[in-house]
Design a protein around this motif. Structure first.
Motif, PDB file in Angstrom:
ATOM      1  N   VAL A 136       3.402  44.770  10.835  1.00  0.00           N
ATOM      2  CA  VAL A 136       4.006  43.498  10.420  1.00  0.00           C
ATOM      3  C   VAL A 136       4.181  43.462   8.915  1.00  0.00           C
ATOM      4  CG1 VAL A 136       3.673  41.004  10.296  1.00  0.00           C
ATOM      5  CG2 VAL A 136       3.152  42.215  12.403  1.00  0.00           C
ATOM      6  N   GLN A 137       3.160  43.957   8.188  1.00  0.00           N
ATOM      7  CA  GLN A 137       3.281  44.001   6.734  1.00  0.00           C
ATOM      8  C   GLN A 137       4.454  44.889   6.319  1.00  0.00           C
ATOM      9  OE1 GLN A 137      -0.077  45.664   4.506  1.00  0.00           O
ATOM     10  NE2 GLN A 137       1.477  46.543   3.143  1.00  0.00           N
ATOM     11  N   ALA A 138       4.551  46.075   6.964  1.00  0.00           N
ATOM     12  CA  ALA A 138       5.659  46.977   6.658  1.00  0.00           C
ATOM     13  C   ALA A 138       6.997  46.322   6.989  1.00  0.00           C
ATOM     14  CB  ALA A 138       5.498  48.286   7.429  1.00  0.00           C
ATOM     15  N   PHE A 139       7.062  45.622   8.129  1.00  0.00           N
ATOM     16  CA  PHE A 139       8.316  45.003   8.533  1.00  0.00           C
ATOM     17  C   PHE A 139       8.731  43.902   7.544  1.00  0.00           C
ATOM     18  CE2 PHE A 139      11.464  42.695  10.837  1.00  0.00           C
ATOM     19  CZ  PHE A 139      12.050  43.633  11.667  1.00  0.00           C
ATOM     20  N   ILE A 140       7.736  43.130   7.087  1.00  0.00           N
ATOM     21  CA  ILE A 140       8.069  42.083   6.104  1.00  0.00           C
ATOM     22  C   ILE A 140       8.618  42.712   4.824  1.00  0.00           C
ATOM     23  CG2 ILE A 140       7.060  40.334   4.597  1.00  0.00           C
ATOM     24  CD1 ILE A 140       5.244  39.540   6.907  1.00  0.00           C
ATOM     25  N   GLN A 141       8.017  43.837   4.405  1.00  0.00           N
ATOM     26  CA  GLN A 141       8.556  44.540   3.232  1.00  0.00           C
ATOM     27  C   GLN A 141       9.972  45.030   3.510  1.00  0.00           C
ATOM     28  OE1 GLN A 141       4.772  47.095   2.513  1.00  0.00           O
ATOM     29  NE2 GLN A 141       5.801  46.983   0.544  1.00  0.00           N
ATOM     30  N   TYR A 142      10.181  45.558   4.713  1.00  0.00           N
ATOM     31  CA  TYR A 142      11.520  46.036   5.060  1.00  0.00           C
ATOM     32  C   TYR A 142      12.520  44.880   5.104  1.00  0.00           C
ATOM     33  CZ  TYR A 142       9.838  50.714   6.240  1.00  0.00           C
ATOM     34  OH  TYR A 142       9.319  51.972   6.175  1.00  0.00           O
ATOM     35  N   SER A 143      12.076  43.721   5.594  1.00  0.00           N
ATOM     36  CA  SER A 143      12.997  42.577   5.634  1.00  0.00           C
ATOM     37  C   SER A 143      13.398  42.172   4.218  1.00  0.00           C
ATOM     38  CB  SER A 143      12.359  41.409   6.381  1.00  0.00           C
ATOM     39  OG  SER A 143      11.271  40.859   5.649  1.00  0.00           O
ATOM     40  N   ARG A 144      12.437  42.274   3.284  1.00  0.00           N
ATOM     41  CA  ARG A 144      12.764  41.997   1.882  1.00  0.00           C
ATOM     42  C   ARG A 144      13.721  43.065   1.341  1.00  0.00           C
ATOM     43  NH1 ARG A 144      12.684  37.041  -0.018  1.00  0.00           N
ATOM     44  NH2 ARG A 144      10.619  36.107  -0.173  1.00  0.00           N
ATOM     45  N   GLN A 145      13.417  44.323   1.680  1.00  0.00           N
ATOM     46  CA  GLN A 145      14.292  45.405   1.222  1.00  0.00           C
ATOM     47  C   GLN A 145      15.666  45.309   1.871  1.00  0.00           C
ATOM     48  OE1 GLN A 145      12.499  49.242   1.836  1.00  0.00           O
ATOM     49  NE2 GLN A 145      11.176  49.075   0.046  1.00  0.00           N
ATOM     50  N   PHE A 146      15.722  44.733   3.060  1.00  0.00           N
ATOM     51  CA  PHE A 146      16.998  44.606   3.757  1.00  0.00           C
ATOM     52  C   PHE A 146      17.871  43.528   3.120  1.00  0.00           C
ATOM     53  CE2 PHE A 146      19.552  42.787   7.266  1.00  0.00           C
ATOM     54  CZ  PHE A 146      20.334  43.897   7.544  1.00  0.00           C
ATOM     55  N   THR A 147      17.271  42.387   2.807  1.00  0.00           N
ATOM     56  CA  THR A 147      18.056  41.299   2.204  1.00  0.00           C
ATOM     57  C   THR A 147      18.349  41.543   0.732  1.00  0.00           C
ATOM     58  OG1 THR A 147      16.002  40.082   1.745  1.00  0.00           O
ATOM     59  CG2 THR A 147      17.160  39.585   3.806  1.00  0.00           C
ATOM     60  N   GLN A 148      17.467  42.284   0.042  1.00  0.00           N
ATOM     61  CA  GLN A 148      17.683  42.521  -1.392  1.00  0.00           C
ATOM     62  C   GLN A 148      18.967  43.292  -1.673  1.00  0.00           C
ATOM     63  OE1 GLN A 148      14.517  44.663  -3.304  1.00  0.00           O
ATOM     64  NE2 GLN A 148      15.310  44.314  -5.358  1.00  0.00           N
ATOM     65  N   PRO A 149      19.231  44.433  -0.977  1.00  0.00           N
ATOM     66  CA  PRO A 149      20.513  45.112  -1.243  1.00  0.00           C
ATOM     67  C   PRO A 149      21.721  44.277  -0.861  1.00  0.00           C
ATOM     68  CG  PRO A 149      19.361  46.144   0.595  1.00  0.00           C
ATOM     69  CD  PRO A 149      18.395  45.209  -0.059  1.00  0.00           C
ATOM     70  N   LEU A 150      21.591  43.472   0.208  1.00  0.00           N
ATOM     71  CA  LEU A 150      22.703  42.590   0.548  1.00  0.00           C
ATOM     72  C   LEU A 150      22.963  41.588  -0.562  1.00  0.00           C
ATOM     73  CD1 LEU A 150      22.013  41.819   4.339  1.00  0.00           C
ATOM     74  CD2 LEU A 150      23.687  43.404   3.359  1.00  0.00           C
ATOM     75  N   THR A 151      21.861  41.057  -1.136  1.00  0.00           N
ATOM     76  CA  THR A 151      21.998  40.128  -2.251  1.00  0.00           C
ATOM     77  C   THR A 151      22.601  40.830  -3.460  1.00  0.00           C
ATOM     78  OG1 THR A 151      20.064  38.925  -1.463  1.00  0.00           O
ATOM     79  CG2 THR A 151      20.763  38.497  -3.711  1.00  0.00           C
ATOM     80  N   GLN A 152      22.179  42.090  -3.713  1.00  0.00           N
ATOM     81  CA  GLN A 152      22.712  42.846  -4.846  1.00  0.00           C
ATOM     82  C   GLN A 152      24.204  43.116  -4.672  1.00  0.00           C
ATOM     83  OE1 GLN A 152      20.193  46.293  -4.910  1.00  0.00           O
ATOM     84  NE2 GLN A 152      18.740  45.377  -6.347  1.00  0.00           N
ATOM     85  N   LEU A 166      13.007  58.427   0.616  1.00  0.00           N
ATOM     86  CA  LEU A 166      11.605  58.385   0.178  1.00  0.00           C
ATOM     87  C   LEU A 166      11.132  56.946  -0.017  1.00  0.00           C
ATOM     88  CD1 LEU A 166      11.489  61.343  -2.391  1.00  0.00           C
ATOM     89  CD2 LEU A 166      10.747  61.330  -0.002  1.00  0.00           C
ATOM     90  N   SER A 167      12.001  56.119  -0.599  1.00  0.00           N
ATOM     91  CA  SER A 167      11.592  54.725  -0.834  1.00  0.00           C
ATOM     92  C   SER A 167      11.454  53.946   0.471  1.00  0.00           C
ATOM     93  CB  SER A 167      12.601  54.030  -1.754  1.00  0.00           C
ATOM     94  OG  SER A 167      13.848  53.872  -1.106  1.00  0.00           O
ATOM     95  N   VAL A 168      12.259  54.306   1.476  1.00  0.00           N
ATOM     96  CA  VAL A 168      12.196  53.605   2.756  1.00  0.00           C
ATOM     97  C   VAL A 168      10.917  53.962   3.519  1.00  0.00           C
ATOM     98  CG1 VAL A 168      13.252  53.546   5.048  1.00  0.00           C
ATOM     99  CG2 VAL A 168      14.664  53.218   3.028  1.00  0.00           C
ATOM    100  N   ILE A 169      10.457  55.195   3.383  1.00  0.00           N
ATOM    101  CA  ILE A 169       9.231  55.609   4.076  1.00  0.00           C
ATOM    102  C   ILE A 169       8.002  54.910   3.479  1.00  0.00           C
ATOM    103  CG2 ILE A 169       7.761  57.603   4.596  1.00  0.00           C
ATOM    104  CD1 ILE A 169      10.278  59.315   4.571  1.00  0.00           C
ATOM    105  N   GLY A 170       8.056  54.543   2.207  1.00  0.00           N
ATOM    106  CA  GLY A 170       6.919  53.967   1.503  1.00  0.00           C
ATOM    107  C   GLY A 170       6.256  52.792   2.205  1.00  0.00           C
ATOM    108  N   PRO A 171       7.006  51.742   2.610  1.00  0.00           N
ATOM    109  CA  PRO A 171       6.357  50.598   3.270  1.00  0.00           C
ATOM    110  C   PRO A 171       5.625  50.975   4.557  1.00  0.00           C
ATOM    111  CG  PRO A 171       8.535  49.986   2.512  1.00  0.00           C
ATOM    112  CD  PRO A 171       8.416  51.462   2.312  1.00  0.00           C
ATOM    113  N   LYS A 172       6.187  51.915   5.326  1.00  0.00           N
ATOM    114  CA  LYS A 172       5.508  52.347   6.553  1.00  0.00           C
ATOM    115  C   LYS A 172       4.167  52.995   6.234  1.00  0.00           C
ATOM    116  CE  LYS A 172       5.207  53.299  10.972  1.00  0.00           C
ATOM    117  NZ  LYS A 172       4.918  52.234  11.960  1.00  0.00           N
ATOM    118  N   VAL A 173       4.124  53.819   5.158  1.00  0.00           N
ATOM    119  CA  VAL A 173       2.881  54.467   4.738  1.00  0.00           C
ATOM    120  C   VAL A 173       1.867  53.427   4.265  1.00  0.00           C
ATOM    121  CG1 VAL A 173       1.863  56.081   3.092  1.00  0.00           C
ATOM    122  CG2 VAL A 173       4.048  56.622   4.191  1.00  0.00           C
ATOM    123  N   LEU A 174       2.334  52.449   3.486  1.00  0.00           N
ATOM    124  CA  LEU A 174       1.438  51.387   3.012  1.00  0.00           C
ATOM    125  C   LEU A 174       0.945  50.523   4.172  1.00  0.00           C
ATOM    126  CD1 LEU A 174       3.243  50.244  -0.253  1.00  0.00           C
ATOM    127  CD2 LEU A 174       1.100  51.516  -0.065  1.00  0.00           C
TER     128      LEU A 174
END
Length: 676
Positions: A355-371, A70-78
């Protein structure tokens, strides 16, 4: 259980107050070296302790998948909402009824190809403006996805917390059961503070590490998979650019983790050593003050504290480098995605919302790696603590109980040693080919110099240690064929080092027989002269004794432990300097009380004061683990052997020294010389 024959100490460590000296030869052998297992096997074994809860773990994984989905679908919807707003703003630039195909063709004719490509990939209704109804629906959908993801995440965290706490509770139970199965030599080798640190600090750290890492680890990994899938759906090119960070992150994390794991093992090892030093210093606090060793104790504490500081600093600093390094790599990836994405929007290859969704996904992608990288220090710390707990759980246990245990059918208290041999260390013999018989109702006194093996002898009767050869029988039954609980249920033991727990005097006496009635407790107290001083206390038998027993005197504590042993009504009594803390008058009274209570009961009495065992039926004189003389008081004195030397050393020499230093005044009555 009170340890006999000494306590294991590290070199130059202050011995705990009230401990006996002499006994196991490893007393000053030092603490065993830490054996660190590899991170992988230890982590696998730790996770394996969650296997009994696999059903709930499957539910946790399912909830995590749904929550992350559900959280992953969110950026695409936004992103779709952004496209609606952007398209609405552009539509205001053109009058209603305008043909967008003609507008785009005109732009291309003027050479404005980039704007034409952008408009060609957008749904623009000239003059319509922003469709707020559609925008509201999209935003409500995004809100619903966020709320649903949060609720599922909360349920996942609730179940995971239950699983982790259940697993840690089972670990504590396993450690407690293990401690009860460990032989006494294990405790002789382990400083108490070090053992307590493993049972408390290390298990708590394992619980904290599991709690904080498992949930984030699961969520982060699922987030990486989900986000990566959406990134490839939106733009494979940008996804490849974002993926460049992964191998760099893995190499960086591996190199840093390799260095920090050793530091975490050292951190918890030094924590255990510091706890041992603190526990030891406070146990002997009075002796530290009396002998003026405060500076040495403070210096030892400071040294161990510094070692712990260096190890902790190194572990946290090295592992702490991971997160800022990952953030740096993530920022590089973010910049690359933003630049390439902007160019693709300008070329019309992507919409602004994508592009906006992808930038959010790129943040979401690096954030779990950082965590995941930032959790490396917690995970390593938890596994280092788990290694120390597993080391305890893997320790050699005492020999198993017999499959068909024997029992004493008729209680008399006859004890026989048949060619018994025992040694603490294979290369150092202690007791060799010892044979003796203690008849029912007899009192057997054991005397000899320190380290002669007196306490070891009674420890063997209690099966605190196992024999190397020979056997010991109780009323004709080999004690190795009995369950230890059954054997020790036949024995009452009173030690020189008294042990009272926090509770009332009544509770401490009843510890010897929890099923005893009030009348039996009072009878035991009266027989051992406990009743005499308890009656003078404001709360009587309800007087609460603190854990240190500081509100009763040393002699009163000793009387309570004697009453406890008498209440157990054993067939065999073991008294290890049991009257050393009572006054002379009370000691005489206790001798009479014990004589009455020893009917059909054998007693082993370890004594240094020979005046207390003059009436013993049999006196054993031990030297270097051997019985060099045996007999009653009169015969041993007449033999003028080892017992005669001990007796004269204890009495004649003391009297002579006093007489030489302080001449007897005229008219004073001189002391008679001892017989023999």
């Amino acid at each position: 259980m009170t340890k006999q024959g000494g306590t294991a100490t590290m070199p130059k460590r202050l011995p705990p107050a009230g401990r006996r000296t002499g006994g196991p030869p490893w007393m000053t052998a030092g603490m065993p070296a830490e054996k660190s297992m590899n991170f992988g096997p230890s982590a696998k074994r730790l996770i394996g302790r969650l296997r009994p809860y696999r059903t709930r773990l499957i539910m946790i994984i399912g909830l995590a998948v749904a929550s992350v989905g559900l959280s992953v679908i969110g950026p695409k919807v936004l992103g779709h909402a952004t496209d609606i707003i952007f398209s609405g703003l552009f539509s205001k630039q053109f009058p209603a009824g305008t043909n967008m195909a003609d507008v785009i063709a005109g732009m291309r004719a003027r050479g404005d190809n980039r704007l034409a490509d952008m408009l060609a990939h957008m749904t623009v209704v000239p003059g319509a403006g922003i469709d707020f109804g559609r925008l509201g629906q999209v935003l409500l959908l995004a809100l619903g996805l966020a709320v649903g993801s949060s609720v599922l995440s909360w349920l996942q965290g609730y179940l995971l917390n239950d699983v982790v706490q259940q697993a840690v509770r089972q670990m504590r139970s396993d450690v407690e059961d293990k401690l009860n199965r460990l032989p006494l030599p294990y405790f002789d080798r382990q400083p108490r503070g070090e053992l307590l640190s493993r049972v408390t600090n290390d298990i708590d750290n394992v619980a904290q590490s599991l709690q904080q890492t498992l949930s984030q680890l699961l969520t982060s990994l699922l987030t990486v998979v989900g986000v990566l899938t959406m990134m490839f759906v939106i733009s494979p090119l940008l996804a490849v650019i974002a993926l460049v960070i992964v191998p760099l992150s893995m190499v960086l994390t591996k190199q840093i983790a390799k260095r920090s794991q050793k530091q975490f093992v050292a951190q918890w090892t030094h924590t255990g050593a510091l706890n041992a030093q603190i526990e030891e210093a406070f146990t002997g606090h009075e002796l530290v003050k009396v002998f003026g060793r405060r500076r040495e104790v403070e210096a030892a504490f400071a040294a161990k504290n510094d070692e712990l500081f260096k190890a902790s600093f190194g572990a946290q600093f090295v592992s702490g480098i991971i997160m800022p390094s990952m953030m740096f790599l993530g920022n590089l990836s973010y910049v690359a995605v933003a630049v390439v994405g902007g160019l693709r929007v300008a070329s019309g290859a992507m919409s602004l919302g994508d592009v906006q969704a992808f930038i959010q996904y790129s943040r979401q992608f690096t954030q779990p790696l950082t965590q995941v990288a930032s959790m490396a220090n917690l995970l390593q710390s938890g596994v280092a603590s788990a290694e120390r707990v597993f080391d305890l759980l893997d320790a050699d246990e005492q020999s198993p109980e017999p499959a068909t245990p024997a029992r004493v059918r008729e209680r008399h208290g006859r004890v026989e040693f048949e060619h018994v041999s025992f040694r603490y260390q294979p290369e150092k013999p202690l007791i060799e080919d010892l044979s003796l018989v203690a008849e029912p109702g007899h009192t057997v006194a054991i005397v000899g110099p320190t380290g002669a093996g007196k306490t070891t002898l009674v420890n063997l009767v209690m099966r605190f240690y196992e024999l190397d050869a020979g056997r010991i029988t109780l009323d004709g039954v080999d004690i190795t064929t009995m369950r230890r609980d059954d054997l020790r249920g036949e024995i009452g033991m009173v030690l020189q080092d008294t042990w009272l727990f926090g509770g009332t005097i009544r509770d401490n006496i009843a510890y010897g027989n929890p099923a005893a009635t009030e009348e039996q407790i009072h009878a035991a107290a009266e027989a051992t002269f406990v009743d005499r001083f308890v009656r003078s206390l404001p709360d009587g038998y309800d007087t609460v004794i603190d854990e240190e027993g500081s509100n009763v005197s040393a002699g009163e504590k000793q009387l309570i432990t004697i009453a406890r042993a008498f209440l157990a009504d054993p067939s065999l009594l073991i008294l290890d300097e049991a009257t050393s803390s009572v006054d002379t008058r009370t000691e005489v009274l206790l001798q009479h009380a014990m004589a009455a209570l020893r009917t059909d009961r054998t007693s082993f009495v370890i004594a240094h004061r020979l005046s207390t065992i003059r009436d013993a039926d049999l006196i054993l004189v031990m030297e270097n683990g051997r019985i060099v003389e045996q007999g009653d008081h009169e015969h041993l004195l007449a033999a003028r052997g080892a017992y005669h030397r001990l007796y004269n050393t204890q009495f004649s020499q003391a009297v002579a020294d006093v007489a030489a230093e302080a001449p007897v005044p005229a008219g004073a009555v001189s002391l008679p010389a001892p017989r023999g």
